[in-house]
Design a protein around this motif. Structure first.
Motif, PDB file in Angstrom:
ATOM      1  N   LYS B 278      34.881   9.097  26.540  1.00 23.97           N
ATOM      2  CA  LYS B 278      34.902  10.065  27.758  1.00 23.97           C
ATOM      3  C   LYS B 278      36.238  10.774  27.669  1.00 23.97           C
ATOM      4  CE  LYS B 278      33.200   6.060  30.498  1.00 23.97           C
ATOM      5  NZ  LYS B 278      33.182   5.590  31.875  1.00 23.97           N
ATOM      6  N   ALA B 279      35.977  12.087  28.074  1.00 29.41           N
ATOM      7  CA  ALA B 279      37.367  12.953  28.136  1.00 29.41           C
ATOM      8  C   ALA B 279      37.500  13.787  29.529  1.00 29.41           C
ATOM      9  CB  ALA B 279      37.436  13.903  27.042  1.00 29.41           C
ATOM     10  N   TYR B 280      38.458  13.656  30.299  1.00 30.98           N
ATOM     11  CA  TYR B 280      38.546  14.569  31.359  1.00 30.98           C
ATOM     12  C   TYR B 280      39.740  15.559  31.105  1.00 30.98           C
ATOM     13  CZ  TYR B 280      35.093  11.976  33.671  1.00 30.98           C
ATOM     14  OH  TYR B 280      33.696  11.664  34.093  1.00 30.98           O
ATOM     15  N   GLU B 281      39.406  16.507  31.636  1.00 24.39           N
ATOM     16  CA  GLU B 281      40.506  17.657  31.417  1.00 24.39           C
ATOM     17  C   GLU B 281      40.633  18.849  32.550  1.00 24.39           C
ATOM     18  OE1 GLU B 281      39.096  19.114  27.611  1.00 24.39           O
ATOM     19  OE2 GLU B 281      38.305  20.803  28.693  1.00 24.39           O
ATOM     20  N   ALA B 282      41.677  19.438  32.972  1.00 29.96           N
ATOM     21  CA  ALA B 282      41.704  20.210  33.807  1.00 29.96           C
ATOM     22  C   ALA B 282      42.000  21.698  33.439  1.00 29.96           C
ATOM     23  CB  ALA B 282      42.788  19.955  34.894  1.00 29.96           C
ATOM     24  N   TRP B 283      41.554  22.819  34.308  1.00 34.83           N
ATOM     25  CA  TRP B 283      41.574  24.221  33.829  1.00 34.83           C
ATOM     26  C   TRP B 283      42.089  24.878  35.014  1.00 34.83           C
ATOM     27  CZ3 TRP B 283      39.916  26.919  29.162  1.00 34.83           C
ATOM     28  CH2 TRP B 283      39.547  25.873  28.259  1.00 34.83           C
ATOM     29  N   ALA B 284      42.873  25.890  35.048  1.00 33.52           N
ATOM     30  CA  ALA B 284      43.274  26.666  36.078  1.00 33.52           C
ATOM     31  C   ALA B 284      42.620  28.183  36.198  1.00 33.52           C
ATOM     32  CB  ALA B 284      44.739  26.986  36.166  1.00 33.52           C
ATOM     33  N   PHE B 285      42.150  28.645  37.045  1.00 30.88           N
ATOM     34  CA  PHE B 285      41.506  29.790  37.480  1.00 30.88           C
ATOM     35  C   PHE B 285      42.494  30.664  38.331  1.00 30.88           C
ATOM     36  CE2 PHE B 285      38.568  27.620  35.242  1.00 30.88           C
ATOM     37  CZ  PHE B 285      37.669  28.478  34.355  1.00 30.88           C
ATOM     38  N   ALA B 286      42.542  32.114  38.287  1.00 30.33           N
ATOM     39  CA  ALA B 286      43.199  32.779  39.142  1.00 30.33           C
ATOM     40  C   ALA B 286      42.811  32.513  40.681  1.00 30.33           C
ATOM     41  CB  ALA B 286      42.950  34.349  38.730  1.00 30.33           C
ATOM     42  N   ASP B 287      41.408  32.589  41.020  1.00 26.53           N
ATOM     43  CA  ASP B 287      41.029  32.303  42.453  1.00 26.53           C
ATOM     44  C   ASP B 287      39.703  31.446  42.263  1.00 26.53           C
ATOM     45  OD1 ASP B 287      39.134  34.217  41.614  1.00 26.53           O
ATOM     46  OD2 ASP B 287      40.558  35.929  42.478  1.00 26.53           O
ATOM     47  N   PHE B 288      39.359  31.239  43.655  1.00 24.63           N
ATOM     48  CA  PHE B 288      37.851  30.433  43.890  1.00 24.63           C
ATOM     49  C   PHE B 288      36.628  31.269  43.266  1.00 24.63           C
ATOM     50  CE2 PHE B 288      35.044  28.393  46.965  1.00 24.63           C
ATOM     51  CZ  PHE B 288      35.110  26.995  46.106  1.00 24.63           C
ATOM     52  N   ASP B 289      36.723  32.655  43.235  1.00 23.85           N
ATOM     53  CA  ASP B 289      35.555  33.405  42.691  1.00 23.85           C
ATOM     54  C   ASP B 289      35.503  33.257  41.170  1.00 23.85           C
ATOM     55  OD1 ASP B 289      34.645  34.294  45.117  1.00 23.85           O
ATOM     56  OD2 ASP B 289      35.841  36.181  44.921  1.00 23.85           O
ATOM     57  N   ALA B 363      43.728  26.313  30.089  1.00 24.31           N
ATOM     58  CA  ALA B 363      43.414  24.833  29.863  1.00 24.31           C
ATOM     59  C   ALA B 363      44.710  24.270  30.214  1.00 24.31           C
ATOM     60  CB  ALA B 363      43.211  24.740  28.528  1.00 24.31           C
ATOM     61  N   LEU B 364      44.640  23.332  31.145  1.00 26.32           N
ATOM     62  CA  LEU B 364      45.806  22.569  31.561  1.00 26.32           C
ATOM     63  C   LEU B 364      45.910  20.966  30.822  1.00 26.32           C
ATOM     64  CD1 LEU B 364      45.808  23.226  35.363  1.00 26.32           C
ATOM     65  CD2 LEU B 364      47.071  24.520  33.641  1.00 26.32           C
ATOM     66  N   GLY B 365      45.028  20.855  29.924  1.00 24.99           N
ATOM     67  CA  GLY B 365      45.288  19.610  29.294  1.00 24.99           C
ATOM     68  C   GLY B 365      44.649  18.278  30.063  1.00 24.99           C
ATOM     69  N   ALA B 366      44.580  16.962  29.929  1.00 21.35           N
ATOM     70  CA  ALA B 366      44.159  15.960  30.385  1.00 21.35           C
ATOM     71  C   ALA B 366      44.712  15.351  31.472  1.00 21.35           C
ATOM     72  CB  ALA B 366      44.026  15.004  29.318  1.00 21.35           C
ATOM     73  N   GLU B 367      45.932  15.697  31.589  1.00 22.60           N
ATOM     74  CA  GLU B 367      46.589  14.674  32.895  1.00 22.60           C
ATOM     75  C   GLU B 367      45.932  14.993  34.279  1.00 22.60           C
ATOM     76  OE1 GLU B 367      51.160  13.581  33.818  1.00 22.60           O
ATOM     77  OE2 GLU B 367      50.688  15.820  33.288  1.00 22.60           O
ATOM     78  N   ARG B 368      45.748  16.082  34.459  1.00 24.68           N
ATOM     79  CA  ARG B 368      45.109  16.411  36.012  1.00 24.68           C
ATOM     80  C   ARG B 368      43.853  15.847  36.123  1.00 24.68           C
ATOM     81  NH1 ARG B 368      48.914  20.708  35.855  1.00 24.68           N
ATOM     82  NH2 ARG B 368      50.444  20.585  37.432  1.00 24.68           N
ATOM     83  N   GLY B 369      42.882  16.016  34.958  1.00 27.99           N
ATOM     84  CA  GLY B 369      41.387  15.464  34.650  1.00 27.99           C
ATOM     85  C   GLY B 369      41.718  14.165  34.963  1.00 27.99           C
ATOM     86  N   GLU B 370      42.438  13.388  34.576  1.00 28.25           N
ATOM     87  CA  GLU B 370      42.461  11.946  34.433  1.00 28.25           C
ATOM     88  C   GLU B 370      43.077  11.380  35.632  1.00 28.25           C
ATOM     89  OE1 GLU B 370      44.704  11.024  30.840  1.00 28.25           O
ATOM     90  OE2 GLU B 370      42.867  11.637  29.573  1.00 28.25           O
ATOM     91  N   ALA B 371      43.927  12.353  36.308  1.00 30.24           N
ATOM     92  CA  ALA B 371      44.469  11.986  37.716  1.00 30.24           C
ATOM     93  C   ALA B 371      43.191  11.914  38.849  1.00 30.24           C
ATOM     94  CB  ALA B 371      45.639  12.807  38.153  1.00 30.24           C
ATOM     95  N   TRP B 372      42.365  13.011  38.722  1.00 28.67           N
ATOM     96  CA  TRP B 372      41.191  12.949  39.361  1.00 28.67           C
ATOM     97  C   TRP B 372      40.411  11.764  39.269  1.00 28.67           C
ATOM     98  CZ3 TRP B 372      35.876  13.102  38.304  1.00 28.67           C
ATOM     99  CH2 TRP B 372      35.168  13.276  39.475  1.00 28.67           C
ATOM    100  N   VAL B 373      40.036  11.493  38.081  1.00 26.02           N
ATOM    101  CA  VAL B 373      39.201  10.201  37.947  1.00 26.02           C
ATOM    102  C   VAL B 373      39.825   8.873  38.447  1.00 26.02           C
ATOM    103  CG1 VAL B 373      38.312   8.793  36.043  1.00 26.02           C
ATOM    104  CG2 VAL B 373      38.029  11.238  35.679  1.00 26.02           C
ATOM    105  N   ALA B 374      40.949   8.869  38.604  1.00 25.24           N
ATOM    106  CA  ALA B 374      41.533   7.504  39.043  1.00 25.24           C
ATOM    107  C   ALA B 374      41.598   7.565  40.234  1.00 25.24           C
ATOM    108  CB  ALA B 374      42.906   7.551  38.208  1.00 25.24           C
ATOM    109  N   GLY B 375      41.478   8.758  41.123  1.00 26.13           N
ATOM    110  CA  GLY B 375      41.616   8.660  42.494  1.00 26.13           C
ATOM    111  C   GLY B 375      40.260   8.982  43.116  1.00 26.13           C
ATOM    112  N   ARG B 376      39.043   9.122  42.305  1.00 30.47           N
ATOM    113  CA  ARG B 376      37.758   9.617  42.715  1.00 30.47           C
ATOM    114  C   ARG B 376      37.087   9.002  43.831  1.00 30.47           C
ATOM    115  NH1 ARG B 376      34.100   8.844  37.377  1.00 30.47           N
ATOM    116  NH2 ARG B 376      32.512  10.205  38.710  1.00 30.47           N
ATOM    117  N   PHE B 377      37.385   7.578  44.151  1.00 29.37           N
ATOM    118  CA  PHE B 377      36.917   7.045  45.262  1.00 29.37           C
ATOM    119  C   PHE B 377      37.816   6.740  46.411  1.00 29.37           C
ATOM    120  CE2 PHE B 377      34.280   5.203  41.487  1.00 29.37           C
ATOM    121  CZ  PHE B 377      33.396   6.304  41.551  1.00 29.37           C
ATOM    122  N   HIS B 378      38.917   7.630  46.184  1.00 29.87           N
ATOM    123  CA  HIS B 378      39.735   7.267  47.188  1.00 29.87           C
ATOM    124  C   HIS B 378      39.966   8.001  48.569  1.00 29.87           C
ATOM    125  CE1 HIS B 378      43.808   5.184  48.043  1.00 29.87           C
ATOM    126  NE2 HIS B 378      44.453   6.364  48.429  1.00 29.87           N
ATOM    127  N   ALA B 379      39.441   8.915  48.615  1.00 29.82           N
ATOM    128  CA  ALA B 379      39.650   9.938  49.637  1.00 29.82           C
ATOM    129  C   ALA B 379      39.246   9.269  50.962  1.00 29.82           C
ATOM    130  CB  ALA B 379      38.887  11.299  49.514  1.00 29.82           C
TER     131      ALA B 379
END
Lengths: 520, 520
Positions: B278-289, B363-379
């Motif tokens: 399993k590998a989760y990672e985050a990416w940043a984009f300039a905007d939503f489009d 590419a922002l690496g794994a940290e923010r991707g894994e943070a999302w996984v950890a909190g995925r059912f929390h909202a």
């Protein structure tokens, strides 16, 4: 190429050919020959609709849109199953429509349906006329008459959305026309059933067609994102999103509805870029089980070659014997054809090849794969040639889960062989695969009995019983028509039948659409 | 973890937490705080069903299977939308069932339906109770009473077919129990909606649920190959093959039927091997489009990462501000989370990464991707904490085609902002993608008005109108319930509504099942 097929044969008369010598020799050796008569100049039953009944239609749609000539009616009589062809050859045209109506728009279709309701006329939607399950043989008892609603004129590419990769196609477009129109935009639909050259977009949707490239492109129902339908109760427009949770997916009620719920006039389909690379190759497996297991491994590994097609031992032998161009040396066991189409197929070939080799396959190179591509739409012509020499040729098909594949194969094969006798050839291939299961497509060739229709129906009943008894489906991609009604009823049970009838009553309360088709 | 949720809050009381200081500060800055009352010890309306009416049920199912205690009835009252919680907090329990019935088998369910028909009692099938669209708030006028049919006891893994990769699950199994039972066979279903910890297999099917891993595993309806359903008209068993052409696909009528056509008791699902990587990672984009376009390119390239999830600018800002663990440095623009699960994810990561980088992603690496996984059912827990301090928090969602994404996003966002006022936060993400389009999931947070229910319904109506006006669907994965009825009617039109009613009349002629839900 003409879009009008011969009344007693498949396809374009110019593309027909006499039986190759190699095949004729095979036929004589295995089943013998016995010429089938081919009736000519058979008179049609008279048009039972009074002129004054057709006048309002002519006024609304134009005189050219309402045809009652024998030639036109003859070509709208039944479909292209072997029983259909045998009855046409025997001069039986009892199912000819009284008139052929050719609407030029969705609104024209709606007008025809209102007219038919007023006059209690049965309406048979007609696309390419390639049904092999009696889908065009509607019941006419209790109706003032029966018209064939020929969608030929609805043949436009309405819209292309490059960003969403969707296109809106009118229902009467035939396969090649749709592909040509999309190709002008760099796109392809990727739906290539054996009937591709003649069948229509609306027919693909109405029958849940599945093409030879279904491994890569999916079934036609997978491709549909929207539908426009004229029903006797009014218009139905579906497809607000690729997928949703807004109740049951009503698109899935229109798909497979075989003209009994409404007339599909437009289909919005998912499209893909035209492939720039194509590669077809063949593999040999020790036996059908080994080949099927290899296919299962490929698809369960998440790989999606465009085409995956495995012939059993008997079909492998017959196909290679008739492919004189690729030499007479035998293939031990079973032949698998794999096709790759896309922007860059090297990676997929390598990945699929590794799985096939790991499953015991022997790579045979490109030649036999390309031979299959070259002849992919040819089998129905071969059937005509075999009927000409007195061989009964027909196909039927089913699908099941991987763990039941062998049991279903054995049961259907045994039923066909027992019914048709030891001299019959029973061939099978798997041409559609899913993570959970696959199709099984049977072809039989047997010496024609004195009553070939009775001979075939006995075999068909035995095979159909075997399918349902084994928990498989009565049809993977040939639809229900009239031929499969009793087995559909067994497959979906009385509550399933009640659901179909409930929908029918809602959208076609006077039951004018394709009576006797689809709904048990 | 308990399966019984608090009547006024989401989930397991032990998992609830007070609002993190960082979020509280954000809330105070943007919307202010205003404590929401939480009624305690509210009396339920009395059980309106006479004991002698329940006696035959007790005799047939066992005394333990028929419960009338206030505590049990309270926890079967409505679902978990914000309006549901607000009404529960305000002490409004008018929709409480008269009794809760817990069948132990498919046959028990059939007995309950026959009993309900005889006595004209409304039956509300109950799985995990997580509906957010009023799916449990059936109409009771015209009925002798209303029972909640709690499928809790139907919690077995019935069968596993390793070769076909299918499993038969009873409908009352909750997400974690199903995954645990399958994991013992080395298999996973791969369905992880936010409600995963509490929602049931039957509920997933009945509402066309779509999980956070839908990019890789598909929607729940994609996973279903078979269904066993008890209807008032009798049993319905579907799923003779992975796919077929045996008429309309009746499975697709049961999927999304929300308990109005029958009670799903067993679901046969496609399963896959448990992922070893399993590998989760985050990416940043300039905007939503830009981010949405990158997602489109990934999915249209045929790549299927397990998770693809893009937050718009506002959601990116809020989420990162509340994730104190991963530091305060900002992400310019929009955050995309990508997840890969499987036997070997390196190739997929590389291929997806190349497309994302080519589309302008960083590419922002794994940290923010894994943070999302950890909190995925929390909202949903966070929603409770925000409701506690007087913030109105709710979500709604839609889906559309890629070319209409921007228009639909703008229209719904503007409608929400205009209705809720400038102080409201309106956040959005795309969490489900298809070749032809995507979902749009909106979250709002606004200072509660004096009448927060009226405040929300006004916003909901405005957003729903905007969706339908823009040609999008009223719901991508929250189902219809009672809340979406007027917009479903617009989406499928009168003929579509007639089809639903036709099916309803066929399978539930006395209209005892979930009256007022699903069918306009």
């Amino acid at each position: 190429m003409t879009l009008e097929m011969h009344a007693q044969r498949w396809g374009d008369p110019a593309a027909a050919e006499t039986l190759p010598e190699s095949t004729r020799a095979l036929v004589e050796a295995f089943v013998g020959t016995r010429p089938t008569p081919s009736a000519t100049d058979v008179a049609l039953p008279p048009n039972g609709l009074a002129a004054e009944m057709l006048d309002p239609l002519r006024a609304a749609l134009g005189a050219d849109a309402v045809l009652t000539e024998d030639g036109v009616r003859r070509l709208r009589t039944r479909g292209k199953s072997t029983p259909d062809l045998l009855r046409a050859r025997a001069g039986d045209l009892a199912d000819a429509p009284d008139a052929v109506v050719r609407p030029g728009s969705h609104d024209d279709v709606a007008i025809v349906l209102q007219w038919a309701q007023e006059h209690r006329v049965a309406v048979v939607p007609f696309g390419g006329g390639t049904s092999v399950t009696g889908g065009l043989a509607a019941r006419r008892e209790g109706y003032a008459g029966l018209v064939s609603l020929d969608l030929l004129r609805l043949d436009a590419l309405v819209a292309v959305d490059q960003e969403s990769r969707t296109a809106v196609l009118q229902a009467g477009m035939r396969g090649p026309a749709a592909e040509a129109a999309l190709a002008a935009h760099g796109l392809t639909l990727g739906h290539f059933p054996q009937s591709f050259e003649f069948a229509s977009i609306g027919g693909f949707a109405a029958t849940r067609s599945s093409g030879q490239a279904s491994a890569g492109f999916g079934r036609f129902d997978d491709m549909v994102v929207g539908l426009r339908v004229a029903t006797p109760a009014g218009d139905l427009v579906l497809g607000s999103a690729p997928a949703n949770a807004a109740g049951p997916d009503l698109r899935e009620l229109v798909l497979g509805s075989e003209g009994a719920f409404g007339v599909i006039t437009e289909v919005t389909v998912r499209v893909r870029p035209v492939a720039t690379q194509k590669a077809y190759e063949a593999w040999a497996f020790a036996d059908f089980d080994a080949g099927a297991d290899a296919m299962r491994r490929v698809i369960q590994a998440g790989l999606r070659p465009t085409v995956l097609r495995l012939s059993d031992e008997a079909e492998t032998m017959v196909n290679l014997a008739s492919q004189t161009a690729i030499g007479g040396e035998g293939v031990a066991g079973c032949l698998l054809v794999v096709g790759f189409e896309g922007a860059d197929v090297a990676g997929a070939r390598e990945a699929v090849g590794a799985v096939l080799a790991g499953a015991g396959g022997t790579a045979l190179g490109a030649e036999r794969g390309e031979a299959w591509v070259a002849g992919r739409f040819h089998a129905p012509y071969l059937r005509d040639s075999l009927l000409d020499v007195g061989v009964l040729v027909e196909t039927l098909e089913t699908a099941t889960f991987w763990s039941r594949r062998r049991e279903v194969y054995d049961a259907v094969r045994s039923a066909l062989q027992a019914s048709l006798g030891e001299k019959a050839l029973v061939l099978c291939h798997i041409s559609h695969v899913y993570e959970t299961g696959c199709s099984l497509y049977f072809t039989v060739a047997a010496p024609q009995a004195d009553d070939p229709l009775a001979q075939w129906w006995a075999a068909k009943r035995a095979a159909s019983d075997a399918m349902i008894d084994a928990g498989a489906t009565i049809t993977h991609h040939h639809a229900v028509g009239t031929d499969h009604l009793p087995w559909l009823a067994r497959e979906i049970g009385p509550v399933g039948v009640a659901m179909l009838r409930g929908v029918k009553a809602a959208v076609d309360p006077l039951l004018i659409l394709n009576p006797g088709v689809l709904i048990p």
